[in-house]
Design a protein around this motif. Structure first.
Motif, PDB file in Angstrom:
ATOM      1  N   SER A   1     -26.572  82.359 -11.967  1.00  0.00           N
ATOM      2  CA  SER A   1     -27.256  81.788 -13.128  1.00  0.00           C
ATOM      3  C   SER A   1     -26.248  81.227 -14.120  1.00  0.00           C
ATOM      4  O   SER A   1     -26.411  80.116 -14.648  1.00  0.00           O
ATOM      5  CB  SER A   1     -28.107  82.868 -13.804  1.00  0.00           C
ATOM      6  OG  SER A   1     -28.544  82.452 -15.083  1.00  0.00           O
TER       7      SER A   1
ATOM      8  N   LEU B   1     -25.738  77.272 -15.499  1.00  0.00           N
ATOM      9  CA  LEU B   1     -25.755  76.889 -16.910  1.00  0.00           C
ATOM     10  C   LEU B   1     -24.445  76.218 -17.314  1.00  0.00           C
ATOM     11  O   LEU B   1     -24.436  75.288 -18.137  1.00  0.00           O
ATOM     12  CB  LEU B   1     -26.023  78.120 -17.779  1.00  0.00           C
ATOM     13  CG  LEU B   1     -27.420  78.740 -17.624  1.00  0.00           C
ATOM     14  CD1 LEU B   1     -27.532  80.015 -18.453  1.00  0.00           C
ATOM     15  CD2 LEU B   1     -28.504  77.751 -18.027  1.00  0.00           C
TER      16      LEU B   1
ATOM     17  N   THR C   1     -30.129  73.646 -15.732  1.00  0.00           N
ATOM     18  CA  THR C   1     -30.552  74.597 -16.762  1.00  0.00           C
ATOM     19  C   THR C   1     -31.771  75.380 -16.298  1.00  0.00           C
ATOM     20  O   THR C   1     -31.836  76.614 -16.440  1.00  0.00           O
ATOM     21  CB  THR C   1     -30.873  73.868 -18.076  1.00  0.00           C
ATOM     22  OG1 THR C   1     -29.707  73.187 -18.540  1.00  0.00           O
ATOM     23  CG2 THR C   1     -31.338  74.849 -19.146  1.00  0.00           C
TER      24      THR C   1
ATOM     25  N   LEU D   1     -31.941  79.473 -15.656  1.00  0.00           N
ATOM     26  CA  LEU D   1     -32.908  80.366 -16.297  1.00  0.00           C
ATOM     27  C   LEU D   1     -33.787  81.063 -15.262  1.00  0.00           C
ATOM     28  O   LEU D   1     -34.114  82.255 -15.403  1.00  0.00           O
ATOM     29  CB  LEU D   1     -33.772  79.573 -17.277  1.00  0.00           C
ATOM     30  CG  LEU D   1     -33.038  79.018 -18.505  1.00  0.00           C
ATOM     31  CD1 LEU D   1     -33.969  78.149 -19.341  1.00  0.00           C
ATOM     32  CD2 LEU D   1     -32.465  80.150 -19.357  1.00  0.00           C
TER      33      LEU D   1
ATOM     34  N   ALA E   1     -28.553  79.117 -23.009  1.00  0.00           N
ATOM     35  CA  ALA E   1     -28.882  77.732 -22.669  1.00  0.00           C
ATOM     36  C   ALA E   1     -29.078  76.895 -23.930  1.00  0.00           C
ATOM     37  O   ALA E   1     -28.650  75.735 -24.002  1.00  0.00           O
ATOM     38  CB  ALA E   1     -30.142  77.691 -21.806  1.00  0.00           C
TER      39      ALA E   1
ATOM     40  N   TRP F   1     -26.921  73.420 -24.961  1.00  0.00           N
ATOM     41  CA  TRP F   1     -27.513  72.119 -25.277  1.00  0.00           C
ATOM     42  C   TRP F   1     -27.209  71.707 -26.715  1.00  0.00           C
ATOM     43  O   TRP F   1     -26.936  70.527 -26.985  1.00  0.00           O
ATOM     44  CB  TRP F   1     -29.026  72.153 -25.021  1.00  0.00           C
ATOM     45  CG  TRP F   1     -29.366  71.968 -23.573  1.00  0.00           C
ATOM     46  CD1 TRP F   1     -29.153  72.862 -22.563  1.00  0.00           C
ATOM     47  CD2 TRP F   1     -29.942  70.814 -22.964  1.00  0.00           C
ATOM     48  NE1 TRP F   1     -29.566  72.340 -21.363  1.00  0.00           N
ATOM     49  CE2 TRP F   1     -30.059  71.087 -21.571  1.00  0.00           C
ATOM     50  CE3 TRP F   1     -30.388  69.585 -23.442  1.00  0.00           C
ATOM     51  CZ2 TRP F   1     -30.598  70.164 -20.672  1.00  0.00           C
ATOM     52  CZ3 TRP F   1     -30.929  68.665 -22.545  1.00  0.00           C
ATOM     53  CH2 TRP F   1     -31.022  68.955 -21.182  1.00  0.00           C
TER      54      TRP F   1
ATOM     55  N   ASP G   1     -22.440  84.656 -22.409  1.00  0.00           N
ATOM     56  CA  ASP G   1     -22.292  84.740 -20.961  1.00  0.00           C
ATOM     57  C   ASP G   1     -21.827  86.139 -20.550  1.00  0.00           C
ATOM     58  O   ASP G   1     -22.293  86.699 -19.555  1.00  0.00           O
ATOM     59  CB  ASP G   1     -21.288  83.685 -20.496  1.00  0.00           C
ATOM     60  CG  ASP G   1     -21.495  83.276 -19.048  1.00  0.00           C
ATOM     61  OD1 ASP G   1     -22.641  83.364 -18.563  1.00  0.00           O
ATOM     62  OD2 ASP G   1     -20.519  82.859 -18.409  1.00  0.00           O
TER      63      ASP G   1
END
Length: 334
Positions: free
Chosen positions: A61, A65, A108, A112, A131, A135, A158
């Protein structure tokens, strides 16, 4: 425009740099397991990771990201790159802006989905703001004074995402609030310095910028060398003998020595390039220091994992370093 090749995709998402990402999750998982051990105040250090499949899923994951952020970065900077970095995929015409944006969106969503599928609600509660920060950084904050802080927050989150991978009874108790925080702060501080330095990759920087980054590297190294703190749980033994058993002495010699070795590797990898940038803060030296800072995350992560009592996991993370250096010569990590 033709569909981008695999080589173009790798360049667009800075594929080799993703090798620095799973270590964040492993740092969080190791710190949380270690916190659970310290809260318990007795017994042997727990086997780690407690749930390998969950840890691997959250690492995947995290990579998604990260790649999303890289593709989105090129989308947001496409006009600037026409002037400063015309060789990149978008300004060179090898990929379209729409493709980069679609790729960032898809990655993304994948990141998620993986977080939710493998870590459930606890992981999603961290992955969603992660996330969002990614962005926000690429589309709004990158060129503002808040940019380095936003990037530091992303890498810190993270690490905290990894802390949701280890679920033990002790970890769910008093150590929950602290779990992973020391690793997140160390990784975040390093990321802040590297991001601030990256602003001079094209034009160079004032000598004070690499000097600040060098100071942060020194401070992080000092924390790594100092070793783990004594237990803070009220349940921890209070007698001198009990405190000694529950404190740093519980960190085995192999783990302690490995942590020191990785800390030295971190200081050498990152600090050497930063010293050169302080002496000669040209664009080329700054780019070298930024590249060293990106790859330097690996020995930093390994040191944090080792000092949490997981030398085998630390060695596994460190094993990716030679490959990262090799691939960085083919695809720039910056």
């Amino acid at each position: 425009m033709p569909v981008p090749t695999a080589a173009v995709l790798a360049e667009l998402v800075r594929a080799p740099a993703a090798l620095t990402v799973p270590g964040d999750v492993l740092v969080g998982a190791a710190c949380r397991a270690d916190e659970a051990f310290r809260v318990a105040g007795s017994g042997a250090r727990p086997g780690w990771p407690a749930r390998p499949a969950r840890t691997v899923g959250l690492a995947a994951s995290s990579v998604c990201l990260y790649w999303a952020g890289m593709a989105l970065n090129d989308y947001a900077d496409r006009e600037l790159d026409r002037v400063e970095r015309p060789e990149r995929p978008l300004p060179s015409g090898r990929a379209s802006a729409g493709f980069a944006l679609g790729l960032a969106t898809g990655l993304t969503a994948a990141g998620l989905a993986l977080a939710g599928a493998t870590g459930g609600r606890p992981a999603l509660r961290t992955a969603l703001p992660l996330a969002g920060v990614v962005w926000a950084y690429d589309l709004a904050l990158k060129n503002t004074p808040a940019g380095p802080l936003a990037m530091a927050a992303a890498r810190g989150l993270d690490v905290l995402l990894g802390a949701t991978a280890t679920t033990t009874a002790a970890a769910a108790g008093g150590g929950k609030a602290r779990a992973g925080m020391r690793g997140a702060l160390a990784v975040g501080a390093h990321t802040f310095a590297t991001t601030a330095l990256s602003r001079g990759e094209v034009t160079g920087a004032h000598r004070s910028v690499p000097a600040l980054a060098l100071g942060v590297t020194g401070a992080v190294t000092a924390v790594l060398v100092a070793g783990p703190a004594a237990p803070t749980s009220p349940a921890a033994p209070t007698s001198p003998a009990g405190a000694a058993a529950a404190g740093p002495a519980r960190l085995t010699s192999p783990a302690r020595l490995a942590g020191l070795a990785y800390a030295a590797g971190y200081a050498a990898t990152v600090g050497t390039a930063q010293v050169q940038a302080v002496r000669e803060p040209t664009a080329g030296r700054i780019r070298g220091a930024v590249g060293g800072g990106i790859l330097g995350l690996i020995p930093l992560q390994a040191a944090l994992i080792a000092r949490s009592g997981a030398p085998v996991a630390a060695a596994a993370v460190m094993a990716s370093y030679p490959l990262s250096r090799l691939l960085a010569r083919r695809v720039s990590p910056t």
